[in-house]
Design a protein around this motif. Structure first.
Motif, short mmCIF file in Angstrom:
data_model
loop_
_atom_site.label_atom_id
_atom_site.label_comp_id
_atom_site.label_asym_id
_atom_site.label_seq_id
_atom_site.Cartn_x
_atom_site.Cartn_y
_atom_site.Cartn_z
N GLY A 1 0.81 -1.20 0.00
CA GLY A 1 0.00 0.00 0.00
C GLY A 1 0.85 1.25 0.00
O GLY A 1 2.08 1.19 -0.02
N SER B 1 -5.08 2.41 -8.39
CA SER B 1 -6.40 2.25 -9.01
C SER B 1 -7.47 1.91 -7.98
O SER B 1 -8.66 2.07 -8.24
CB SER B 1 -6.37 1.19 -10.10
OG SER B 1 -6.07 -0.08 -9.55
N GLN B 2 -7.07 1.49 -6.78
CA GLN B 2 -8.02 1.18 -5.72
C GLN B 2 -8.33 2.40 -4.84
O GLN B 2 -9.26 2.37 -4.06
CB GLN B 2 -7.50 0.05 -4.84
CG GLN B 2 -7.41 -1.27 -5.57
CD GLN B 2 -6.79 -2.35 -4.69
OE1 GLN B 2 -6.44 -2.10 -3.54
NE2 GLN B 2 -6.64 -3.54 -5.24
N LEU B 3 -7.53 3.43 -4.95
CA LEU B 3 -7.73 4.62 -4.11
C LEU B 3 -8.85 5.49 -4.61
O LEU B 3 -9.23 5.59 -5.68
CB LEU B 3 -6.44 5.43 -4.02
CG LEU B 3 -5.27 4.72 -3.35
CD1 LEU B 3 -4.03 5.59 -3.41
CD2 LEU B 3 -5.58 4.38 -1.92
N PRO C 1 -1.79 -1.06 -9.46
CA PRO C 1 -2.95 -1.70 -8.84
C PRO C 1 -3.38 -1.02 -7.52
O PRO C 1 -4.58 -0.90 -7.25
CB PRO C 1 -2.47 -3.13 -8.54
CG PRO C 1 -1.27 -3.32 -9.41
CD PRO C 1 -0.68 -1.97 -9.65
N ILE C 2 -2.43 -0.53 -6.78
CA ILE C 2 -2.74 0.14 -5.50
C ILE C 2 -3.41 1.49 -5.78
O ILE C 2 -4.42 1.82 -5.16
CB ILE C 2 -1.46 0.31 -4.67
CG1 ILE C 2 -0.91 -1.06 -4.28
CG2 ILE C 2 -1.71 1.18 -3.44
CD1 ILE C 2 0.50 -1.05 -3.78
#
Length: 180
Positions: free
Chosen positions: A32, A178-180, A175-176
């Protein structure tokens, strides 16, 4: 403004930016974005922020004649009798430095009973923001030369020319992010 100064200085010193990038890559073990719990292991990040604030303190005031002056952080932080290479961006001078001031040689948020009560919060905010910018993005200067580090004379020490740079997410951070 401190974040803009820090990123400008780092882009002008790619070796320092890479050293900071490696520190975050090595010390942020979880999957993260940098968190407050990571800050104890990110000592060079703290050095970068201290050095940025030494050279570009947030307050810059023009002092009228006959004014009682308590301290001029900008002048003290650039005093060649107190600092080796006082005008050069060298975060390494803060290695081993654990506090937020060094007597009257380094004082970001004032001293004594008039010191800023939000100093801890302000420092954590800047450290986390710059750490995340370095951790998550590869940075490129728009122009090939050095970034202009001239400051505008105002109540707050802003850059005369705003920072313009191109961020590109590091592949392992996509990937991290895009999740925020």
């Amino acid at each position: 403004m401190a974040m803009e100064w820090a990123m400008s200085a780092l882009l002008n010193h790619p070796d320092k930016l890479e050293k900071l990038r490696e520190e975050t890559r090595f010390n942020v073990k979880h999957k993260g974005v940098i968190q407050e719990s990571d800050l104890l292991s990110l000592t060079y990040l703290r050095c970068v922020i201290n050095e940025t604030l030494r050279l570009y303190p947030s307050g810059n005031y023009e002092i009228p004649k006959n004014t009682t002056l308590f301290a001029n952080a900008w002048a003290v932080h650039r005093e060649s009798e107190l600092w080796e290479d006082a005008e050069v961006f060298k975060p390494e001078i803060f290695e081993g430095f654990l506090g937020d001031r060094d007597g009257y040689r380094f004082f970001l948020f004032g001293v004594g009973r008039r010191a800023c009560p939000g100093a801890g919060f302000g420092m954590r905010t800047v450290v986390l923001a710059v750490g995340a910018l370095v951790q998550c993005f590869e940075w490129e200067k728009v122009d090939k030369g050095d970034i202009d580090m001239t400051h505008a004379f105002s109540v707050e020490m802003a850059k005369a020319e705003p920072l313009v740079a191109l961020p590109k997410p590091w592949p392992d951070m996509v990937p991290i992010l895009s999740q925020l």
